[in-house]
Write a protein that holds these residues in place. Structure first.
Motif, PDB file in Angstrom:
ATOM      1  N   ALA A   1       2.835   3.054   5.343  1.00  0.00           N
ATOM      2  CA  ALA A   1       1.984   1.346   5.703  1.00  0.00           C
ATOM      3  C   ALA A   1       2.369   0.645   6.503  1.00  0.00           C
ATOM      4  O   ALA A   1       1.297   0.168   7.484  1.00  0.00           O
ATOM      5  CB  ALA A   1       2.235   0.387   3.828  1.00  0.00           C
ATOM      6  N   ASP A   2       3.828   0.278   7.175  1.00  0.00           N
ATOM      7  CA  ASP A   2       4.110  -0.487   7.853  1.00  0.00           C
ATOM      8  C   ASP A   2       4.032   0.289   8.799  1.00  0.00           C
ATOM      9  O   ASP A   2       3.023  -0.117  10.491  1.00  0.00           O
ATOM     10  CB  ASP A   2       5.700   0.013   7.607  1.00  0.00           C
ATOM     11  CG  ASP A   2       6.383  -1.779   6.788  1.00  0.00           C
ATOM     12  OD1 ASP A   2       5.437  -2.128   6.477  1.00  0.00           O
ATOM     13  OD2 ASP A   2       7.121  -0.847   6.558  1.00  0.00           O
TER      14      ASP A   2
ATOM     15  N   THR B   1      -0.351  -7.984  -1.858  1.00  0.00           N
ATOM     16  CA  THR B   1      -0.307  -7.611   0.066  1.00  0.00           C
ATOM     17  C   THR B   1      -0.762  -6.584   0.200  1.00  0.00           C
ATOM     18  O   THR B   1      -1.824  -5.244   0.046  1.00  0.00           O
ATOM     19  CB  THR B   1       0.460  -8.014   0.396  1.00  0.00           C
ATOM     20  OG1 THR B   1       1.643  -6.951   0.693  1.00  0.00           O
ATOM     21  CG2 THR B   1       1.734  -9.721  -0.112  1.00  0.00           C
TER      22      THR B   1
ATOM     23  N   ARG C   1      -0.324  -5.459   2.174  1.00  0.00           N
ATOM     24  CA  ARG C   1       1.331  -3.806   3.064  1.00  0.00           C
ATOM     25  C   ARG C   1       0.944  -2.723   1.546  1.00  0.00           C
ATOM     26  O   ARG C   1       0.528  -1.558   1.530  1.00  0.00           O
ATOM     27  CB  ARG C   1       2.274  -4.747   3.533  1.00  0.00           C
ATOM     28  CG  ARG C   1       3.708  -3.515   3.575  1.00  0.00           C
ATOM     29  CD  ARG C   1       4.574  -4.160   3.265  1.00  0.00           C
ATOM     30  NE  ARG C   1       5.668  -2.606   3.212  1.00  0.00           N
ATOM     31  CZ  ARG C   1       6.576  -2.528   3.346  1.00  0.00           C
ATOM     32  NH1 ARG C   1       7.127  -3.645   2.263  1.00  0.00           N
ATOM     33  NH2 ARG C   1       7.982  -1.803   3.212  1.00  0.00           N
ATOM     34  N   GLN C   2       0.557  -3.619   0.196  1.00  0.00           N
ATOM     35  CA  GLN C   2       1.150  -2.782  -1.204  1.00  0.00           C
ATOM     36  C   GLN C   2      -0.332  -1.966  -0.803  1.00  0.00           C
ATOM     37  O   GLN C   2      -0.415  -1.488  -1.753  1.00  0.00           O
ATOM     38  CB  GLN C   2       1.118  -3.636  -1.976  1.00  0.00           C
ATOM     39  CG  GLN C   2       2.144  -4.676  -2.023  1.00  0.00           C
ATOM     40  CD  GLN C   2       2.694  -6.003  -2.628  1.00  0.00           C
ATOM     41  OE1 GLN C   2       1.301  -6.618  -2.367  1.00  0.00           O
ATOM     42  NE2 GLN C   2       3.566  -5.764  -3.463  1.00  0.00           N
TER      43      GLN C   2
ATOM     44  N   ALA D   1      -0.063   1.177   0.960  1.00  0.00           N
ATOM     45  CA  ALA D   1       0.908   2.263   0.351  1.00  0.00           C
ATOM     46  C   ALA D   1       0.140   2.160  -0.420  1.00  0.00           C
ATOM     47  O   ALA D   1       0.497   3.321  -0.539  1.00  0.00           O
ATOM     48  CB  ALA D   1       2.198   0.945   0.270  1.00  0.00           C
ATOM     49  N   ARG D   2      -0.651   1.974  -1.450  1.00  0.00           N
ATOM     50  CA  ARG D   2      -0.782   2.819  -2.998  1.00  0.00           C
ATOM     51  C   ARG D   2      -1.869   3.431  -2.523  1.00  0.00           C
ATOM     52  O   ARG D   2      -1.849   4.212  -3.679  1.00  0.00           O
ATOM     53  CB  ARG D   2      -1.172   1.553  -3.535  1.00  0.00           C
ATOM     54  CG  ARG D   2      -2.843   0.793  -3.737  1.00  0.00           C
ATOM     55  CD  ARG D   2      -3.466   0.101  -4.019  1.00  0.00           C
ATOM     56  NE  ARG D   2      -3.654   0.336  -5.273  1.00  0.00           N
ATOM     57  CZ  ARG D   2      -4.362  -0.505  -6.055  1.00  0.00           C
ATOM     58  NH1 ARG D   2      -4.587  -1.446  -6.573  1.00  0.00           N
ATOM     59  NH2 ARG D   2      -5.145   0.250  -7.622  1.00  0.00           N
TER      60      ARG D   2
ATOM     61  N   TRP E   1       3.520   5.258  -3.415  1.00  0.00           N
ATOM     62  CA  TRP E   1       3.454   4.242  -2.799  1.00  0.00           C
ATOM     63  C   TRP E   1       4.326   4.027  -1.849  1.00  0.00           C
ATOM     64  O   TRP E   1       5.518   3.272  -1.353  1.00  0.00           O
ATOM     65  CB  TRP E   1       3.215   2.337  -3.981  1.00  0.00           C
ATOM     66  CG  TRP E   1       2.968   2.872  -4.414  1.00  0.00           C
ATOM     67  CD1 TRP E   1       2.356   3.221  -6.079  1.00  0.00           C
ATOM     68  CD2 TRP E   1       2.639   1.238  -5.460  1.00  0.00           C
ATOM     69  NE1 TRP E   1       1.670   2.721  -6.178  1.00  0.00           N
ATOM     70  CE2 TRP E   1       1.290   1.489  -5.854  1.00  0.00           C
ATOM     71  CE3 TRP E   1       2.703  -0.323  -4.414  1.00  0.00           C
ATOM     72  CZ2 TRP E   1       0.921   0.192  -6.767  1.00  0.00           C
ATOM     73  CZ3 TRP E   1       2.047  -1.184  -4.999  1.00  0.00           C
ATOM     74  CH2 TRP E   1       1.216  -0.986  -5.624  1.00  0.00           C
ATOM     75  N   ASP E   2       3.817   4.338  -0.592  1.00  0.00           N
ATOM     76  CA  ASP E   2       4.858   5.285   0.532  1.00  0.00           C
ATOM     77  C   ASP E   2       5.022   3.810   2.180  1.00  0.00           C
ATOM     78  O   ASP E   2       3.608   3.632   1.887  1.00  0.00           O
ATOM     79  CB  ASP E   2       4.133   6.462   0.887  1.00  0.00           C
ATOM     80  CG  ASP E   2       4.747   6.957   2.525  1.00  0.00           C
ATOM     81  OD1 ASP E   2       5.981   6.034   2.566  1.00  0.00           O
ATOM     82  OD2 ASP E   2       5.106   8.161   3.196  1.00  0.00           O
ATOM     83  N   TYR E   3       5.140   3.082   1.327  1.00  0.00           N
ATOM     84  CA  TYR E   3       5.924   2.212   2.363  1.00  0.00           C
ATOM     85  C   TYR E   3       6.002   1.953   3.772  1.00  0.00           C
ATOM     86  O   TYR E   3       5.703   1.110   4.852  1.00  0.00           O
ATOM     87  CB  TYR E   3       6.803   0.530   1.407  1.00  0.00           C
ATOM     88  CG  TYR E   3       6.608  -0.222   0.379  1.00  0.00           C
ATOM     89  CD1 TYR E   3       5.031  -1.060   0.785  1.00  0.00           C
ATOM     90  CD2 TYR E   3       6.204   0.202  -0.730  1.00  0.00           C
ATOM     91  CE1 TYR E   3       4.669  -2.018  -0.772  1.00  0.00           C
ATOM     92  CE2 TYR E   3       6.212  -0.194  -1.956  1.00  0.00           C
ATOM     93  CZ  TYR E   3       5.333  -1.383  -2.009  1.00  0.00           C
ATOM     94  OH  TYR E   3       4.694  -1.851  -2.703  1.00  0.00           O
ATOM     95  N   ALA E   4       6.393   2.629   3.876  1.00  0.00           N
ATOM     96  CA  ALA E   4       7.044   3.159   5.447  1.00  0.00           C
ATOM     97  C   ALA E   4       5.838   3.811   6.577  1.00  0.00           C
ATOM     98  O   ALA E   4       5.626   2.936   7.246  1.00  0.00           O
ATOM     99  CB  ALA E   4       7.807   4.598   5.360  1.00  0.00           C
TER     100      ALA E   4
ATOM    101  N   TYR F   1      -1.506   6.060  -1.074  1.00  0.00           N
ATOM    102  CA  TYR F   1      -0.099   6.738  -0.764  1.00  0.00           C
ATOM    103  C   TYR F   1       0.349   7.552  -1.694  1.00  0.00           C
ATOM    104  O   TYR F   1       0.560   6.736  -2.652  1.00  0.00           O
ATOM    105  CB  TYR F   1       0.550   6.903   1.039  1.00  0.00           C
ATOM    106  CG  TYR F   1       0.139   6.840   1.925  1.00  0.00           C
ATOM    107  CD1 TYR F   1      -0.903   7.598   2.980  1.00  0.00           C
ATOM    108  CD2 TYR F   1      -0.636   5.687   2.142  1.00  0.00           C
ATOM    109  CE1 TYR F   1      -1.408   7.487   3.842  1.00  0.00           C
ATOM    110  CE2 TYR F   1      -0.946   5.333   3.680  1.00  0.00           C
ATOM    111  CZ  TYR F   1      -1.592   6.281   4.342  1.00  0.00           C
ATOM    112  OH  TYR F   1      -2.165   6.265   5.278  1.00  0.00           O
TER     113      TYR F   1
END
Length: 67
Positions: A23-24, A6, A8-9, A12-13, A18-21, A15
């Protein structure tokens, strides 16, 4: 078989861990600035008017260098 990520993924990858926060936050900031993440189409874009002419791109580059 390829793995489909996605947006978002993918963000995130980039960082550590995989920093999802982050990315959001980046997706929200892009959305706030008027950008939109869209799926890549497997075919070429049919509306060629959206592609700048080579002379237009060169003119924009000259203007950017002048500033």
């Amino acid at each position: 078989m390829s793995r489909k990520l996605t947006p978002r993924q993918v963000i995130a990858r980039s960082y550590p861990s995989w920093d999802y926060a982050m990315a959001d936050r980046l997706i929200a900031w892009l959305d706030d600035c008027g950008y939109e993440i869209v799926e890549k189409d497997s075919t070429r874009h049919l509306d060629a008017s959206l592609v700048p002419e080579a002379s237009d791109a060169q003119e924009q580059l000259r203007r950017a260098r002048a500033h």
